[in-house]
Design an enzyme around this catalytic site. Structure first.
Site, short mmCIF file in Angstrom:
data_model
loop_
_atom_site.label_atom_id
_atom_site.label_comp_id
_atom_site.label_asym_id
_atom_site.label_seq_id
_atom_site.Cartn_x
_atom_site.Cartn_y
_atom_site.Cartn_z
N LYS A 35 0.85 -1.20 0.00
CA LYS A 35 0.00 0.00 0.00
C LYS A 35 0.88 1.25 0.00
O LYS A 35 2.09 1.16 0.23
CB LYS A 35 -0.93 -0.03 1.20
N TYR A 252 16.62 29.07 11.01
CA TYR A 252 15.39 29.75 11.43
C TYR A 252 15.16 29.61 12.93
O TYR A 252 15.33 28.51 13.48
CB TYR A 252 14.18 29.17 10.69
N MET A 300 13.20 24.33 4.48
CA MET A 300 12.48 23.68 3.39
C MET A 300 13.42 22.90 2.47
O MET A 300 13.12 21.78 2.06
CB MET A 300 11.71 24.74 2.57
C1 PLP Z 1 -0.45 -1.99 6.64
C2 PLP Z 1 -1.07 -3.27 6.99
C3 PLP Z 1 -0.28 -4.40 7.21
C4 PLP Z 1 1.22 -4.36 7.20
O1 PLP Z 1 1.69 -3.81 8.40
P1 PLP Z 1 3.24 -3.78 8.75
O2 PLP Z 1 3.31 -3.32 10.15
O3 PLP Z 1 3.87 -2.80 7.81
O4 PLP Z 1 3.74 -5.16 8.54
C5 PLP Z 1 -0.92 -5.59 7.46
N1 PLP Z 1 -2.27 -5.67 7.50
C6 PLP Z 1 -3.05 -4.59 7.32
C7 PLP Z 1 -4.53 -4.74 7.39
C8 PLP Z 1 -2.48 -3.36 7.07
O5 PLP Z 1 -3.27 -2.30 6.89
#
Ligand code: PLP
Length: 356
Positions: A35, A252, A300
């Site tokens: 993801k 800054y 930045m």
């Molecule tokens: C993001 C996610 C994972 C993976 O999690 P990690 O901690 O990166 O291994 C597994 N299951 C679900 C439902 C997630 O949203």
């Protein structure tokens, strides 16, 4: 000359980290979680390095379609399920597995054309209270899904909120156990559970952050003995060097004031590149084998480091902000976040090099 910053993605290390995961889980199968465009690394560029996986887990239909278009024929799991009933057409067409966490999704599946059957992961809320059916309704939901002609495979799924803690999976695991009867496969473990809770591995695990060489707990020390390798190195160069006297300040807000004479270097990397603005003075920056200290506020486009201990430091030297020599977890911890966020937040303007 372009600005001298780049991110290097170490493709070989994905393959390596996948094999490390494999060693932890016996006969269980692996969903490689990609993801957020593979945690900021680009699904399109990295999926082949992970093609020894058993499946890819993503969130967005676009990500799934991309994987199919690139030639991935294996399983694809939609971790959050579908967002509207129309999505079921695409789920069927592209042969995706979908999570199911709410009653409206059950109704939508029920109403699908009967010549199209799909695989579902039915999600149990085991205490995280984010997605999933409660334990009091779960058995009924499972029964309903099994009875649907439109559903050809049902897997039980839950997600742990505290798998980085020694007893963190105990209570949610107890919530899941009554539903395990040997007839349906189970998928529960995320990275933390893969490393630290082998009793939760079951049939499929969902491996995210450890494929990217960072720690599920946010502390690199916790994975130091796991032989995981960094997949992203953020690097840039020194573009100026100065000497400053005691009582002079930097950046800054003049947040850092020297207590003695210092040799400092300006690095072409700032928060608009994805470096955390909250990183305080003392956050490590790697230069020629030495961990130097960040000094003052991150701007930045630039940040300043102390090179007093590196007499050979000069303009054009390469500096590592995080990566192969400096765990992203260390920078995240200093800035009050986790490696996940830093990698996902790598800015679009940073040129990326995919190293074979
Ligand atoms: C993001 C996610 C994972 C993976 O999690 P990690 O901690 O990166 O291994 C597994 N299951 C679900 C439902 C997630 O949203």
């Amino acid at each position: 000359m372009p600005r001298p910053i780049s991110a290097v993605i170490h493709l070989k290390n994905f393959t390596h980290n996948l094999s490390v995961v494999r060693k932890h889980i016996g006969l269980a199968k692996i969903w490689s979680v990609m993801k957020a465009d593979a945690y900021g690394h680009s699904i399109e560029q990295v999926w082949k390095a992970l093609s020894a996986t058993d499946g890819f887990a993503i969130l967005d239909l676009n990500e799934a379609i991309l994987l199919r278009d690139k030639g991935w024929k294996g399983p694809i799991l939609l971790l959050e399920g579908f967002f509207q009933s129309e999505d079921l057409e695409i789920i069927h067409q592209y042969q995706l597995t979908t999570a199911v966490h709410s009653n409206w999704q059950l109704d939508a599946i029920d109403k699908m054309r009967t010549n199209s059957s799909i695989s579902v992961y039915v999600k149990l809320n085991s205490g995280m209270n984010r997605l999933g059916f409660n334990s009091c309704e779960y058995a009924q939901v499972i029964k309903r899904l099994i009875s649907m002609p439109n559903v050809d495979a049902v897997t039980l799924m839950t997600h742990f909120a505290n798998s980085d803690v020694a007893t963190g999976t105990d209570a949610p695991h107890q919530t899941l156990k009554p539903f395990i009867d040997g007839s349906l496969p189970i998928c529960a473990a995320n990275s933390g559970a893969i490393l630290w809770h082998p009793d939760t591995h079951y049939d499929w695990v969902r491996s995210g952050i450890i494929l990217y060489g960072a720690s599920p707990s946010g502390k690199w020390q916790d994975i130091a003995d796991k032989n995981l390798k960094a997949t992203m190195t953020l690097q840039s160069k020194i573009i100026a060097i100065h000497g400053i006297n005691s009582n002079e300040s930097i950046g800054y807000g003049s947040k850092f004031t020297a207590k003695k004479t210092l040799r400092i270097a300006t690095v072409a990397c700032g928060y608009a590149d994805g470096y955390p603005r909250h990183a305080p003075t003392g956050t490590p920056v790697w230069l020629k084998g030495t961990r130097c200290s960040l000094l003052g506020a991150v701007s930045m486009d630039m940040l300043t480091i102390d090179v007093s201990e590196v007499p050979t430091a000069e303009i054009d030297d390469t500096v590592e902000l995080w990566g192969q020599n400096l765990p992203v977890d260390d920078i995240a911890e200093a800035a009050g976040t986790i490696g996940y966020e830093l990698m996902c937040a790598l800015a679009k303007r940073v040129p990326v090099i995919y190293e074979k």
